[in-house]
Design a protein around this motif. Sequence first.
Motif, short mmCIF file in Angstrom:
data_model
loop_
_atom_site.label_atom_id
_atom_site.label_comp_id
_atom_site.label_asym_id
_atom_site.label_seq_id
_atom_site.Cartn_x
_atom_site.Cartn_y
_atom_site.Cartn_z
N ASP A 270 0.83 -1.21 0.00
CA ASP A 270 0.00 0.00 0.00
C ASP A 270 0.86 1.26 0.00
O ASP A 270 0.47 2.29 -0.56
N HIS A 271 2.01 1.19 0.66
CA HIS A 271 2.87 2.37 0.82
C HIS A 271 4.15 2.29 0.00
O HIS A 271 5.05 3.13 0.18
N ARG A 272 4.27 1.34 -0.92
CA ARG A 272 5.50 1.17 -1.68
C ARG A 272 5.86 2.43 -2.46
O ARG A 272 7.02 2.86 -2.47
N ASN A 273 4.89 3.04 -3.14
CA ASN A 273 5.17 4.27 -3.91
C ASN A 273 5.66 5.38 -2.99
O ASN A 273 6.58 6.14 -3.34
N LEU A 274 5.05 5.49 -1.81
CA LEU A 274 5.48 6.51 -0.84
C LEU A 274 6.92 6.26 -0.42
O LEU A 274 7.73 7.19 -0.36
N LEU A 275 7.27 5.00 -0.16
CA LEU A 275 8.62 4.68 0.30
C LEU A 275 9.65 5.01 -0.78
O LEU A 275 10.72 5.55 -0.48
N PHE A 276 9.34 4.66 -2.03
CA PHE A 276 10.25 5.02 -3.12
C PHE A 276 10.38 6.54 -3.22
O PHE A 276 11.49 7.07 -3.41
N SER A 277 9.26 7.23 -3.12
CA SER A 277 9.27 8.69 -3.26
C SER A 277 10.12 9.35 -2.18
O SER A 277 10.86 10.30 -2.45
N VAL A 278 10.02 8.86 -0.94
CA VAL A 278 10.84 9.39 0.15
C VAL A 278 12.32 9.10 -0.12
O VAL A 278 13.18 9.99 -0.07
N ALA A 279 12.62 7.83 -0.43
CA ALA A 279 14.02 7.43 -0.64
C ALA A 279 14.65 8.14 -1.83
O ALA A 279 15.81 8.56 -1.77
N TYR A 280 13.89 8.30 -2.91
CA TYR A 280 14.45 8.94 -4.10
C TYR A 280 14.78 10.41 -3.83
O TYR A 280 15.83 10.91 -4.26
N ARG A 281 13.92 11.10 -3.11
CA ARG A 281 14.19 12.50 -2.82
C ARG A 281 15.38 12.66 -1.86
O ARG A 281 16.10 13.65 -1.93
N ILE A 282 15.56 11.71 -0.97
CA ILE A 282 16.70 11.78 -0.06
C ILE A 282 18.00 11.43 -0.78
O ILE A 282 19.04 12.06 -0.57
N LEU A 283 17.95 10.44 -1.67
CA LEU A 283 19.15 9.93 -2.30
C LEU A 283 19.48 10.54 -3.66
O LEU A 283 20.64 10.64 -4.05
N GLY A 284 18.44 10.90 -4.43
CA GLY A 284 18.67 11.48 -5.75
C GLY A 284 18.99 10.46 -6.82
O GLY A 284 19.27 10.83 -7.96
N THR A 285 18.95 9.18 -6.49
CA THR A 285 19.19 8.13 -7.48
C THR A 285 18.11 7.07 -7.37
O THR A 285 17.81 6.59 -6.26
#
Length: 296
Positions: A7-22
Amino acid sequence: MSDPFEDHRNLLFSVAYRILGTATDAEDAVQDAWLKWSAADRSRVSEPKAYLARIVSNIAMDRLRSTQRQRETYIGPWLPEPILTSSDLADDATTTESVSMAMLVVLESLSPLERAVFVLKEVFDFSYGEIADAIDSSEAAVRQAAHRARGHVQSRRPRFDSDRSRQKAVMERFFAATTGGDINTLMELLSPDVTLWTDGGGKVRQALRPVTGSSKVATWFAGIAQRPYQGIDFVDMRAQIVEINGGAGMVFSGAGRVISTVTIDLDSDGRIVGIHNVANPDKLHAIGGGTTHPID
């Protein structure tokens, strides 16, 4: 019964991508979060969203700390890894801006802690208390980090044009002028103080410093149609407009692979003031894979 992780997979990717940039590191962070979630005693988890955000935020911060040295010694400008996005679910300009190439570049100048706090607070509207729990810090420390991050971002934040129709129209003209080698139209579209950042990572030949000024940038792009690029003749390339990081972008392909991506930033007059060109093949897997990420 639905799986809270899915349910929250997209949210988790969105958080991680913004923190990491990759995207690659963000996907790895999500996978690591799944492993921790699978091993957790879920009967003791009352708020799965907050619990999962805590896991992925800490994983992303740890990864960012471990990669910072590599980014400091990177050959040429370091740009974020571009992703294909779907913005039909994100009409909020703040959400779209937060995933733009220009904003991700600004976030690169923050510490891992400041970056995580900024993303969780400003993009996802977590409370200070929730963020403190997520990153195992005190609320006072989180407030201080948020204040520093907000001030830093505000001082460097590029102007963000949320008018997608105007941005697309400018990109279409820029696309036609670039592929047609039309330097006159390029000069019309570019702001006098436009800056071009090119990221080849030492893997392919690119400008090692930002290119500034409309004349130099127009000449650079007009020349694309006149010479081989990465050993591929222009007539053998395929160029198309797609949505990249929440806005219209160009993708150049050839010889069975993605060659580069180009995204633009506009000023208040609708002229191009910033251009990000990613050509490092290590950063084009997400685009080449064709996966589209919803903007959360």
